[in-house]
Design an enzyme around this catalytic site. Structure first.
Site, PDB file in Angstrom:
ATOM      1  CG  ASN A  61      10.142  -8.553  -6.679  1.00 57.11           C
ATOM      2  OD1 ASN A  61       9.454  -8.982  -5.763  1.00 57.11           O
ATOM      3  ND2 ASN A  61      11.281  -7.920  -6.464  1.00 57.11           N
ATOM      4  NE  ARG A 408       0.808  -7.471   2.220  1.00 60.77           N
ATOM      5  CZ  ARG A 408       0.187  -7.739   1.078  1.00 60.77           C
ATOM      6  NH1 ARG A 408      -0.368  -8.938   0.919  1.00 60.77           N
ATOM      7  NH2 ARG A 408       0.119  -6.851   0.113  1.00 60.77           N
ATOM      8  CG  HIS A 468      -1.273  -0.089   3.905  1.00 54.46           C
ATOM      9  ND1 HIS A 468      -0.184   0.751   4.062  1.00 54.46           N
ATOM     10  CD2 HIS A 468      -0.769  -1.256   3.457  1.00 54.46           C
ATOM     11  CE1 HIS A 468       0.920   0.116   3.716  1.00 54.46           C
ATOM     12  NE2 HIS A 468       0.609  -1.094   3.346  1.00 54.46           N
ATOM     13  NE  ARG A 597      11.329  -1.800  -1.254  1.00 50.67           N
ATOM     14  CZ  ARG A 597      10.154  -2.055  -0.680  1.00 50.67           C
ATOM     15  NH1 ARG A 597      10.066  -2.161   0.613  1.00 50.67           N
ATOM     16  NH2 ARG A 597       9.065  -2.182  -1.405  1.00 50.67           N
ATOM     17  CG  HIS A 625       8.060  -2.552   4.812  1.00 48.05           C
ATOM     18  ND1 HIS A 625       7.146  -2.458   5.843  1.00 48.05           N
ATOM     19  CD2 HIS A 625       7.334  -2.729   3.686  1.00 48.05           C
ATOM     20  CE1 HIS A 625       5.926  -2.591   5.362  1.00 48.05           C
ATOM     21  NE2 HIS A 625       6.011  -2.735   4.063  1.00 48.05           N
TER      22      HIS A 625
END
Length: 726
Positions: A61, A408, A468, A597, A625
């Site tokens: 990260n 993705r 997205h 989150r 997520h």
């Protein structure tokens, strides 16, 4: 983070909600999220190898954070930008605060790894050994390994008047070496790059697992840079090795594509990827803390950086590589295994052949026609739901068209293979591949070319916008009508991350949703400028305005004396306009619970501003997520799911979709998920008004509630009950 300045109580109308004191800094809030990740790596309740995983995630990260966020701030400073963030900081002030917060966190990470995790791993037979402690037979093996596997690929690069300082690639591990000529006694600097394609930890063969006290080993290995460092004389024959220290750099890796000037976006992205690999200014230098000042100064000058860009490391550099040890064969040191279960309504389908079987009980489309289907991953299987849906559409002779967005996906994506099969079966297939998905650009370029070669219509998105949203539209001929089936999700169409990230998705054939997706795909692939949608909230068209209207509606209900409630589950909350609307709703009496989150720039619990707002963050074995929104709406409850976080980029610079979940039972299921998360007292962290996150703990007679474990149990029970009913 700074504490709230003491102030006298003001009437609501006198409180200026744009005051910087009511906002947390975005960059520092992200660091607080990564600190929670680190804490999981230090939590004794977390299984040992899972702790190792969290330490590795903390490092990965940070790498991306420096490559993108810190790099962006440094560019602003170099450009003379002094604009303040909503919390009142200039770019240079943010950089200094970032460093001040990161230094103790990085020191804590490495100290914990050295002083706690390595000894505990050793107790369980996993030895990350230092070269100096090895016995002669072990050193002899590593000497042969060096000569056979390392020496042929190493390239020592001298630095002197005839050899300029070499280019150092991004995130590469290197050795800074000082050698002395025994004749002239002159010292020279050299750089040796540690091969990145070989394992970071060189394992010793079982026969050489010579352990103290007759202990049994699971694995014994040595860091590769130590193997290189202790055999440097082979690279510099006739020279005396005076010193050797590892170092690592991080470069600016954000893509900068002028889409208006790019005649071929795919080619432009490829060029930028080469720049990322071989260019980009240095934004961080990591060195071993024992590195001498003279060598450190040489690196600083050659990299063109300042002292504040240097991070001293105690012990091993680049702890992200310990991720390679997480899968060692020690299930007793990991979380109990979890295999996603089949959705109860799709169980019979998942048990049958993947080949299309026509109408009837094994027909995926018949299941969706009977009722909308809500999916919850990784608790429920991605392969037997979303993947199966696209596979059946590809082989169903009645399907005419498949349209899909791909942000993705995995390198061996069965979904892409299904899309190729659909094109080969004569269906019209259109796929929007987002080439600008950060750090997945190369993978997406590869898939885009493969899809094009198979006859799929590939679109690369809209100028100035990232696509997205997560959508599939299937158009099917049924008797005398055309019916549209949709999947709208919160997560990527990636079977690998679907086992690690929590996401929800909706399968439906509601006419309004099908019509909306048709209009949206026309917007994405053609010249449509659709401004209104029947059901969907779409960014950048109407999502911001609709969200503000939903929040303001709750505030109005509260002013009218009605019960008012908002619950939102997000990855990030940054957008100042949304935060102000939430403050106003709280002032109006709306009860607000936020499950965020990561970054949260809203300051909860401030008297007169956010008294009724509570914020928690859940950090567990799965990455939270999903995005789920709940509005009480005077008893006419509304629930939405979709791809958008509450950030400026999601609302203004990305194509995003949020959809209402109109099936009453499915809406209740989503409310149950939110309720379980809000009740978590194991992996939940509460955000306090001063910016601290405090981990919840069960007290007294209250039992431990671990939300992700509860959701696993619930999914298994529902799947079993579905099997019994069938």
């Amino acid at each position: 983070m700074p504490r709230i300045k003491p102030r006298t109580k003001k009437p609501v109308e006198d409180i200026l909600l744009t005051d910087p004191q009511y906002y947390f800094n975005r960059e520092l809030s992200w660091i607080e999220f990564n600190a929670r990740v680190l804490q999981e790596g230090m939590n004794p309740r977390t299984p040992l190898l899972e702790r190792l995983k969290f330490l590795a995630i903390f490092s990965h990260n940070l790498d991306e954070y420096f490559m993108v966020r810190v790099a962006g701030l440094k560019q602003q400073v170099e450009a003379g930008v002094h604009r303040r963030s909503p919390d009142g900081r200039t770019p240079s002030e943010q950089l200094q605060d970032i460093r001040d917060r990161l230094l103790p966190l990085i020191a804590k990470q490495h100290h914990h790894f050295q002083a706690s995790l390595r000894p505990q791993l050793a107790k369980h037979g996993i030895y990350i050994s230092n070269y100096e402690t090895l016995q002669s037979e072990q050193r002899a093996y590593l000497r042969r390994y060096f000569e056979e596997h390392l020496f042929p690929v190493l390239t020592p690069l001298a630095v002197d008047p005839s050899h300029p300082f070499p280019y150092i690639s991004n995130l590469s591990l290197n050795l800074a070496v000082v050698v002395r000529d025994p004749d002239s006694q002159h010292e020279n600097f050299a750089r040796v790059k540690v091969p990145s394609l070989l394992p970071r930890f060189v394992p010793l063969p079982v026969a050489l697992w010579v352990l103290p006290n007759g202990r049994t080993a699971t694995w014994v290995g040595v860091p590769i840079e130590q193997v290189v460092a202790h055999n440097l004389e082979t690279l510099f024959p006739g020279m005396q090795i005076q010193a050797c220290y590892p170092f690592r750099i991080t470069r600016n890796a954000d893509l900068d594509v002028e889409e208006d000037e790019a005649g071929d976006l795919l080619q432009a992205i490829e060029q930028e990827l080469r720049k990322r690999r071989y260019g980009g200014s240095v934004v961080r230098l990591e060195v071993q803390s024992s590195m001498p000042d003279a060598m450190r100064q040489t690196l600083i000058e050659e990299m063109g950086i300042g002292q504040d860009d240097v991070y001293d490391i105690e012990g091993l550099l680049s702890l992200g590589h310990v991720m390679s040890l997480v899968d060692l064969p020690r299930s007793d040191l990991r979380d109990p295994p979890w295999s996603p279960v089949a959705h109860p309504r799709l169980r019979r389908l998942s048990d049958s052949s993947m080949a299309f079987r026509g109408e009837g009980e094994d027909d995926f489309f018949a299941v969706i026609r009977r009722q909308d289907v809500l999916l919850h991953h990784p608790y429920q299987s991605f392969s037997s739901s979303v993947q199966r849906f696209i596979h059946q559409a590809a082989h169903d002779p009645n399907v005419l068209t498949i349209k899909m967005t791909l942000y993705r996906t995995s390198g061996d994506s069965p979904i892409v293979e299904s899309l190729i099969a659909a094109a080969e079966n004569g269906k019209q297939v259109a796929v929007l591949v987002e080439l600008k998905a950060r750090f997945d650009e190369a993978n997406n370029i590869s898939w885009a070319r493969k899809l094009e070669e198979a006859g799929v219509h590939v679109v690369y998105g809209l100028v100035g916008l990232k696509t997205h949203t997560k959508l599939v539209l299937v158009v099917r001929q049924e008797e005398n009508q055309i019916r549209r089936y949709v999947h709208i999700g919160t997560g990527n169409y990636n079977p690998k991350t679907a086992r690690l990230y929590t996401d929800v998705g909706l399968l439906s054939c509601r006419d309004a949703l099908g019509a909306d997706l048709t209009d949206l795909f026309n917007f994405l692939t053609g010249y449509s400028r659709q401004q209104t949608y029947r059901k969907l909230m779409v960014a950048p068209v109407n999502l911001r305005d609709r969200l503000l209207a939903l929040i303001q509606r709750e505030a109005q209900h509260s002013r009218e004396g009605k019960h008012a409630r908002i619950v939102a589950k997000l990855n990030a909350l940054v957008e100042p306009g949304i935060i102000r609307a939430l403050y106003e709703a709280s002032q109006a009496g709306v009860e607000i619970d936020l499950v965020v989150r990561g970054m949260c720039c809203l300051r909860p619990g401030v008297k007169g501003v956010s008294d009724r707002i509570r914020v928690i963050s859940v950090v567990g074995r799965f990455l939270e997520h999903s995005r789920i929104l709940y509005f009480h709406n005077g008893g006419q409850e509304e629930v939405y799911i979709g791809s958008a976080d509450w950030m400026p980029r999601n609302l203004d610079r990305r194509v995003e979709v949020m959809t209402p979940v109109e099936d009453e039972q499915l809406a209740k299921d989503l409310q149950e998920i939110l309720g379980i998360l809000l009740a978590d007292n194991y992996n939940a962290w509460e955000l306090k008004p001063d910016g601290r996150y405090v981990q919840r703990r069960a007290h007294g007679r209250s039992s431990v509630l671990k939300a992700q474990s509860v959701l696993m149990e619930l999914a298994a029970k529902q799947s079993d009950s579905g099997a019994n009913r069938s």
